[in-house]
Motif scaffolding. Structure first.
Motif, PDB file in Angstrom:
ATOM      1  N   ASN A   1      -6.389   4.115   2.972  1.00 13.61           N
ATOM      2  CA  ASN A   1      -7.142   3.609   1.842  1.00 13.61           C
ATOM      3  C   ASN A   1      -6.453   2.383   1.391  1.00 13.61           C
TER       4      ASN A   1
ATOM      5  N   PRO B   1       0.884  -1.091   0.119  1.00 10.24           N
ATOM      6  CA  PRO B   1       0.163  -0.065  -0.042  1.00 10.24           C
ATOM      7  C   PRO B   1       0.844   1.331  -0.066  1.00 10.24           C
ATOM      8  N   HIS B   2       0.555   2.355  -0.654  1.00  8.23           N
ATOM      9  CA  HIS B   2       0.915   3.667  -0.605  1.00  8.23           C
ATOM     10  C   HIS B   2       1.457   4.199   0.942  1.00  8.23           C
ATOM     11  N   PHE B   3       0.459   3.494   1.819  1.00  5.95           N
ATOM     12  CA  PHE B   3       0.303   4.342   3.002  1.00  5.95           C
ATOM     13  C   PHE B   3       1.332   3.360   3.957  1.00  5.95           C
TER      14      PHE B   3
ATOM     15  N   GLN C   1      -3.063  10.798  -3.902  1.00  7.90           N
ATOM     16  CA  GLN C   1      -3.965   9.641  -4.084  1.00  7.90           C
ATOM     17  C   GLN C   1      -4.703   9.170  -2.691  1.00  7.90           C
TER      18      GLN C   1
ATOM     19  N   THR D   1      -4.000   8.568   0.186  1.00 13.04           N
ATOM     20  CA  THR D   1      -3.606   7.398   0.824  1.00 13.04           C
ATOM     21  C   THR D   1      -3.737   7.384   2.424  1.00 13.04           C
TER      22      THR D   1
ATOM     23  N   GLY E   1     -10.771   0.529  -3.059  1.00 14.77           N
ATOM     24  CA  GLY E   1      -9.965   0.821  -1.597  1.00 14.77           C
ATOM     25  C   GLY E   1     -11.172   0.590  -0.584  1.00 14.77           C
TER      26      GLY E   1
END
Length: 489
Positions: A448, A351-353, A433, A435, A457
């Protein structure tokens, strides 16, 4: 022939022989026990300079530590991964805050104007707390050190293979400081976690996997010179990103005064970790996905969700290569660090997070290269406190002090450390995004979660369970600069 090759290698790695750069910056102490002493100077500079003259011979250089670490690694390899009992040493390094430099110089360190690259250092960590997301319980008024009303002039880092040796040297340093009229404002001890947790932080994940390599210090892989030999995925970054006066990835070397050459800016933070609360939250979020009927890979539980938050499993194996289960351990295998995000632009796998993607986006920023290299920092942190284990008795319960002594080196605090904090870690719109923030070390956030089965998401909430309890901005000067400061009239 062997001697010729060794000499040729030494010429290509000149920083390994540096007696100017302090040893913890590029070589790293790599010890199991460490103490950080924060000192305040008295009003009279004469005894402080005398104290500094006596301390300088004890400061470890890059040459000393690089040679010892190479010998230690070779001996450990010969012992099939067991630490060699006969190799024990204690290292010392020194850094100075802006106030400490000004005190020893007897003048403004940057007399013309505050040049680019030092604003954060001059202002100090307390004044920059908002930039770093230190709000709520993490505001400076709650800090144990680093508040404006409790000035710090010097930071001594002392590290050893054995706790007894550390205690002896730390005691000697405290006595020497007291005799010169210096005050120990705060002392923070740390130690690697015991047993199978060695090399891990308190949440249980292997730490320090993704460190940058340094040109002129780390040996490139002959078949892949972008990476360090024996460490696939460890990219080599120009030394000027960490040590002033050396080539940088972009632009010219530092234009700061000559006395800054071969020095490095340092960030010291105490980050408290609420381990049971963080894991309870991971379990609750995972159960939420079940309640809401989100389709997940079979057999995945809380560990799967926690690995998504970190970007790695506890062992250090990446989610990028092992999306649904932690792989069996492979003793002696290099760290899982050859990671690319090019084929995962939406963050369906990592994930981007995820913490490791937030702090080092690698090639995931686009253009097929690694623009994140200019933001890299060298981390030298160590855990403090006992592991969370209520069955183990006092000091192991949920209310005991535990966390990370965060220490990092860089050439520009604002451009590197603070950028990571404000633009990546605590930026909910990272990469535009939405995120969310970093769910491991960032502020409260909605993230997300995207999956192949959930492309749109799913919003999940993570509260903050890492609290800042102190921060210091300092500068670790070259040995020649320290000698000059000690001799000033």
């Amino acid at each position: 022939m062997t001697e010729h090759l060794a000499e040729e290698a030494a010429r290509k790695l000149p920083l390994r022989d540096s007696d100017e750069i302090q040893g913890d910056i590029l070589a790293g102490f790599r010890k199991d026990h460490e103490s950080v002493l924060l000192l305040r100077f008295p009003q009279d500079p004469a005894p402080v300079r005398q104290w500094l003259r006596r301390l300088i011979p004890q400061i470890a250089t890059t040459r000393q530590i690089a040679a010892f670490n190479a010998e230690f690694s070779a001996a450990r390899h010969n012992l099939a991964g067991t630490d060699p009992a006969g190799l024990r040493v204690t290292w010392v390094n020194l850094s100075l805050t802006y106030a400490g430099l000004k005190f020893l110089m007897g003048a403004e360190p940057f007399p013309d104007q505050t040049p680019p690259g030092v604003q954060a250092f001059v202002q100090g960590a307390s004044q920059r707390a908002g930039i770093n997301g230190d709000e709520g319980d993490s505001t400076p008024e709650n800090w144990l050190f680093g508040r404006d009303e409790q000035p710090v002039h010097a930071v001594i880092t002392v590290a050893s293979d054995e706790q007894a040796l550390l205690e002896v040297r730390a005691s000697e340093l405290r006595v020497a400081a007291a005799r010169a009229g210096l005050t120990v404002v705060f002392e923070q001890t740390g130690a690697t976690l015991p047993g199978n947790s060695k090399g891990h932080e308190h949440f249980g994940f292997k730490d320090g996997v993704s460190q940058p390599g340094v040109a002129g210090f780390d040996r490139p892989d002959p078949s892949d010179p972008v990476h360090v030999a024996g460490k696939p995925g460890t990219r080599i970054v120009p030394a000027g990103e960490f040590v002033l006066g050396h080539p940088k990835l972009e632009g010219e070397p530092s234009t700061l005064p000559e006395w800054t050459r071969n020095g490095s800016f340092q960030v010291v933070r105490r980050l408290a970790q609420d381990v049971p609360a963080w894991w309870a939250q991971a379990g609750a979020v995972r159960r939420q996905l079940d309640r809401e009927g989100v389709e997940l890979p079979p057999g995945t539980g809380t560990e799967w969700l926690a690995a998504r938050a970190v970007g790695r499993w506890r062992s250090g194996a990446s989610v990028a290569h092992n999306p649904n289960a932690e792989p069996p351990a492979k003793p002696g295998a290099p760290d899982d660090n050859m990671i690319s995000y090019v084929d995962d632009p939406e963050g369906h796998v990592t994930p981007h997070f995820a913490h490791i993607r937030k702090t080092n986006p690698r090639d995931g920023l686009g253009n097929g290269h690694n623009p994140a290299d200019v933001r890299r920092i060298i981390r030298r942190g160590i855990p403090y406190g006992q592991p969370f284990d209520p069955a183990a008795g006092d000091g192991h319960g949920p209310d005991a002090d535990r966390g990370l002594v965060f220490i990092a080196y860089m050439s520009d605090i604002d451009f590197q450390f603070e950028f990571l904090q404000r633009r990546w870690i605590n930026n909910p719109d990272f990469r535009q995004q939405e995120t969310g923030r970093d769910p491991v070390i960032g502020q409260d956030t909605d993230v997300n979660l995207k999956l192949d089965t959930l492309p749109g998401g799913k919003k999940l909430h993570f509260a903050q369970f890492v609290r800042t309890e102190g921060t210091i901005y300092a500068f670790a000067p070259a040995l020649s600069t320290l000698r000059g400061l000690a001799q000033r009239p």
